[in-house]
Design a protein around this motif. Structure first.
Motif, PDB file in Angstrom:
ATOM      1  N   ASP A   3      22.238  10.104 -22.246  1.00 46.17           N
ATOM      2  CA  ASP A   3      21.737  11.172 -22.958  1.00 46.17           C
ATOM      3  C   ASP A   3      20.739  11.846 -21.587  1.00 46.17           C
ATOM      4  OD1 ASP A   3      21.039  13.430 -24.449  1.00 46.17           O
ATOM      5  OD2 ASP A   3      19.106  12.673 -24.692  1.00 46.17           O
ATOM      6  N   LYS A  60      13.515   8.225 -24.643  1.00 44.37           N
ATOM      7  CA  LYS A  60      14.062   8.591 -25.851  1.00 44.37           C
ATOM      8  C   LYS A  60      13.335   9.777 -26.901  1.00 44.37           C
ATOM      9  CE  LYS A  60      17.830   8.366 -28.515  1.00 44.37           C
ATOM     10  NZ  LYS A  60      17.892   9.599 -28.467  1.00 44.37           N
ATOM     11  N   ALA A  61      12.018   9.300 -27.171  1.00 38.17           N
ATOM     12  CA  ALA A  61      11.301   9.866 -28.202  1.00 38.17           C
ATOM     13  C   ALA A  61       9.843   9.659 -28.254  1.00 38.17           C
ATOM     14  CB  ALA A  61      11.805   9.195 -29.711  1.00 38.17           C
ATOM     15  N   ALA A  62       9.160  10.383 -28.992  1.00 35.82           N
ATOM     16  CA  ALA A  62       7.866  10.392 -29.313  1.00 35.82           C
ATOM     17  C   ALA A  62       7.484   9.571 -30.603  1.00 35.82           C
ATOM     18  CB  ALA A  62       7.059  11.801 -29.074  1.00 35.82           C
ATOM     19  N   ILE A  70      16.780   1.627 -21.562  1.00 31.37           N
ATOM     20  CA  ILE A  70      17.378   2.684 -21.353  1.00 31.37           C
ATOM     21  C   ILE A  70      17.126   2.966 -19.705  1.00 31.37           C
ATOM     22  CG2 ILE A  70      17.223   5.297 -21.363  1.00 31.37           C
ATOM     23  CD1 ILE A  70      16.528   4.973 -24.331  1.00 31.37           C
ATOM     24  N   GLY A  89      21.324   5.900 -25.088  1.00 26.45           N
ATOM     25  CA  GLY A  89      19.898   6.500 -24.580  1.00 26.45           C
ATOM     26  C   GLY A  89      20.329   6.766 -22.937  1.00 26.45           C
ATOM     27  N   VAL A 100       0.009   9.103 -29.108  1.00 23.43           N
ATOM     28  CA  VAL A 100       1.179   9.117 -29.344  1.00 23.43           C
ATOM     29  C   VAL A 100       1.705   8.281 -28.067  1.00 23.43           C
ATOM     30  CG1 VAL A 100       3.125  10.935 -28.972  1.00 23.43           C
ATOM     31  CG2 VAL A 100       0.995  11.452 -30.176  1.00 23.43           C
ATOM     32  N   ARG A 110       2.445  19.305 -28.852  1.00 22.66           N
ATOM     33  CA  ARG A 110       1.381  19.026 -29.648  1.00 22.66           C
ATOM     34  C   ARG A 110      -0.041  19.589 -29.237  1.00 22.66           C
ATOM     35  NH1 ARG A 110       3.867  13.995 -28.303  1.00 22.66           N
ATOM     36  NH2 ARG A 110       2.599  13.352 -26.689  1.00 22.66           N
ATOM     37  N   PRO A 123       6.592  14.155 -21.777  1.00 22.04           N
ATOM     38  CA  PRO A 123       7.952  15.138 -22.182  1.00 22.04           C
ATOM     39  C   PRO A 123       7.696  16.158 -22.921  1.00 22.04           C
ATOM     40  CG  PRO A 123       7.839  12.711 -22.248  1.00 22.04           C
ATOM     41  CD  PRO A 123       6.685  12.928 -22.128  1.00 22.04           C
ATOM     42  N   ARG A 172       9.981  18.140 -25.960  1.00 25.57           N
ATOM     43  CA  ARG A 172      11.265  17.533 -26.422  1.00 25.57           C
ATOM     44  C   ARG A 172      11.864  19.024 -27.162  1.00 25.57           C
ATOM     45  NH1 ARG A 172      11.851  12.201 -25.069  1.00 25.57           N
ATOM     46  NH2 ARG A 172       9.818  11.262 -25.131  1.00 25.57           N
ATOM     47  N   GLU A 197       5.317   8.190 -25.742  1.00 23.88           N
ATOM     48  CA  GLU A 197       6.453   8.711 -25.491  1.00 23.88           C
ATOM     49  C   GLU A 197       7.316   7.596 -24.706  1.00 23.88           C
ATOM     50  OE1 GLU A 197       7.539  11.875 -25.716  1.00 23.88           O
ATOM     51  OE2 GLU A 197       5.522  13.128 -25.851  1.00 23.88           O
ATOM     52  N   SER A 198       8.609   7.321 -25.165  1.00 28.11           N
ATOM     53  CA  SER A 198       9.576   6.446 -24.566  1.00 28.11           C
ATOM     54  C   SER A 198      10.386   7.616 -23.433  1.00 28.11           C
ATOM     55  CB  SER A 198      10.352   5.452 -25.448  1.00 28.11           C
ATOM     56  OG  SER A 198      10.850   6.326 -26.180  1.00 28.11           O
ATOM     57  N   GLY A 205      13.222  15.413 -22.069  1.00 30.24           N
ATOM     58  CA  GLY A 205      12.833  13.823 -21.837  1.00 30.24           C
ATOM     59  C   GLY A 205      12.354  13.699 -20.473  1.00 30.24           C
TER      60      GLY A 205
END
Lengths: 390, 123
Positions: free
Chosen positions: A249, B59-61, A42, A246, B54, A368, A317, A319, B56-57, A338
């Motif tokens: 976005d 795109k997502a965690a 990405i 990816g 965790v 979190r 990040p 989200r 994180e990329s 992101g």
């Protein structure tokens, strides 16, 4: 990008499916189709698009043609933008509105009315043909959109789903250079939001200088059977590489462009979504479009919340769904977020209580159970580079 | 030193009673560009199969589970400045944390190098 509107149960394939796999794409289900999420990675694809040019397969999107003498006035009943004054060969961003002021979809509308050349034998002058409007709508929403348009457009207006067409976007500072080498003298006179038809050999194309990355670029509608050949022709240029969903976005997030289903939905109105530019001033006042009454009320009273950008401290990040706080009170929610490869920091879009949406306002985002410092930022996060002429 | 693998794509190097934990090359490939790693605090008691870190990329965690139960005794500070180490050197410089192993019987059922390779080939 993760969840799609589940109108299609079976995952379908698009005209470039085999082409993506040959290019080494990792395919994932998206909007009911198998789509490439990434090829080499990405971040590399994102940066390539910002520096060179990326080819994106956006064939999942709905391409519709609305034709007939009353096409413009009928569309104006459903879209809050000025369609009747849109000149042939020009494109505009617009919204499909619900009665309660919510957004059913966002879309691009082009006046595709053809110019009919003079015919000396028949003794006719050159003239404009039947009014035609070309719409590009979100892939996950297209079936709902078609249903909505069929229900509300007058019977004299014809709606055609161009489902035998693929759509290829070429985006980046070198998109024009590359496209010019593939087909000469076609895009020379085009600026941002211009649209032309062009017969490339025997392939009838529609080329629009638009996109969703914040870069200069083009979206090319091509008959499905020629999509692979066109993608190969474009990718043969040294500046062009295929780019997955990816990076699409992360690029649109940096460009401050909302993603339907996340940053705008049926529950958000265009005022809160900060999309007032899609509502022509005159039409905003005069109305005559679905949802006007509800939107006028929000305009008069001011929106409770507004969509803004957030720059987040550190590297973690935030989200979609993360809650935003000012002190102890919750004042908003992240709708997409992101890591920005260009800025090398986390960024997000969020709906925040209007009184706290001034640029620089310091807030906190909870991820979190940790509070991250965030600041309201003007969008785009990365300046857009649309080509508006010399 | 023995290296073990889990079906959650973590590797464990066991040296005496201390285990070094990281994610495998296969895992980093699946996750893509890693932009942030949230590591547990030193002193945290982790439990086999429960959240420990965790990743994180762009795109997502994604959660990383503790492969064993024990106490975290050291974390890889290098990942704070350069989380991409997980992509470039997942099974060496990109390690996540070191932990004590409270129950060595938890090692039973973990895979060795060869078994993990055939596990990945089957995915």
């Amino acid at each position: 990008m993760s969840e799609d509107n589940e109108t299609i149960d079976e995952i379908q394939t698009l005209p470039l499916d085999a082409w993506h796999r040959r290019k080494g794409a990792r395919m994932v289900p998206f909007a009911g189709y198998e789509m490439p999420i990434q090829y080499e990675g990405i971040v590399a694809e994102h940066n390539w698009t910002r520096e060179q040019a990326g080819l994106f397969d956006v064939s999942h999107m709905g391409q519709l043609m609305v034709t007939g003498d009353k096409a413009a006035e009928e569309l104006e009943k459903l879209l809050p933008g000025a369609i009747a004054s849109l000149k042939p060969g020009r494109t505009r961003y617009s919204l499909l509105m619900a009665e309660d002021g919510g957004i059913l979809d966002d879309l691009m509308v082009t006046n595709a009315t053809p110019w009919i050349e003079a015919d000396e034998e028949a003794g006719t002058e050159g003239h404009w043909g039947d009014p035609a409007y070309y719409l590009v709508v979100n892939g996950a929403m297209k079936w709902d959109d078609i249903g909505h348009l069929r229900e509300h457009l007058d019977d004299d207006v014809t709606l055609t789903h161009m489902d035998e067409h693929a759509l290829i976007a070429l985006q980046g500072p070198n998109a024009a250079t590359a496209l010019n080498r593939v087909m000469r003298n076609v895009i020379d006179d085009m600026v941002f939001m211009d649209s032309v038809t062009h017969d490339f050999g025997e392939w009838p194309l529609r080329i629009t200088r638009s996109g969703y990355t914040g870069e200069d670029g083009f979206e090319i509608s091509v008959p499905a059977e020629h999509a692979e050949s066109l993608a190969d022709r474009l990718c043969a240029e040294i500046e062009v590489r295929p780019i997955g969903l990816g990076a699409r976005d992360s690029l649109r997030l940096e460009a401050g462009l909302p993603l339907y289903g996340h940053d705008i939905t049926e529950a958000t109105d265009p005022v809160s979504a900060d999309l007032l530019f899609a509502l022509t001033k005159k039409r905003r006042e005069e109305g005559g479009w679905m949802g006007h009454e509800a939107v006028a009320k929000v305009l008069a009273e001011g929106p409770k919340q507004k969509r803004v950008g957030l720059e987040i401290e550190g590297r973690m990040p935030a989200r979609e769904g993360a809650l935003v706080y000012s002190g102890d009170s919750q004042v908003g929610r992240v709708t997409s977020g992101g890591f920005s490869p260009t800025l090398e920091r986390p960024i997000a879009m969020a709906y925040i209580d209007t009184e706290l949406t001034q640029e620089g306002t310091e807030l906190e985002v909870e991820v979190r159970n940790k509070r991250l410092s965030a600041k309201v930022a003007t969008m785009p996060f990365v300046p857009n580079r649309y080509y508006r002429g010399k | 030193m023995a290296r073990y693998f889990t079906d959650e794509h973590e590797w464990i190097d066991l040296e005496g009673d201390t285990a070094t934990v990281g994610i495998t090359d296969y895992a980093q490939g699946q996750l893509g560009d890693i932009v942030f790693v949230e590591l547990p605090d030193v002193g945290t008691m982790v439990e086999k199969g429960k959240d420990a870190a965790v990743v994180e990329s762009v795109k997502a965690a994604s959660d990383v589970y503790a492969p064993l139960s024990g106490e975290v005794v050291e974390v890889n500070d290098g990942l704070e400045d350069d989380p991409a180490l997980v992509n470039s050197s997942p099974e060496e410089d990109g390690w996540f944390f070191k932990m004590t192993v409270s129950d060595k019987s938890e090692l039973e059922g973990l895979m060795d190098d060869k078994a993990y390779k055939s596990f990945c080939d089957g995915l």
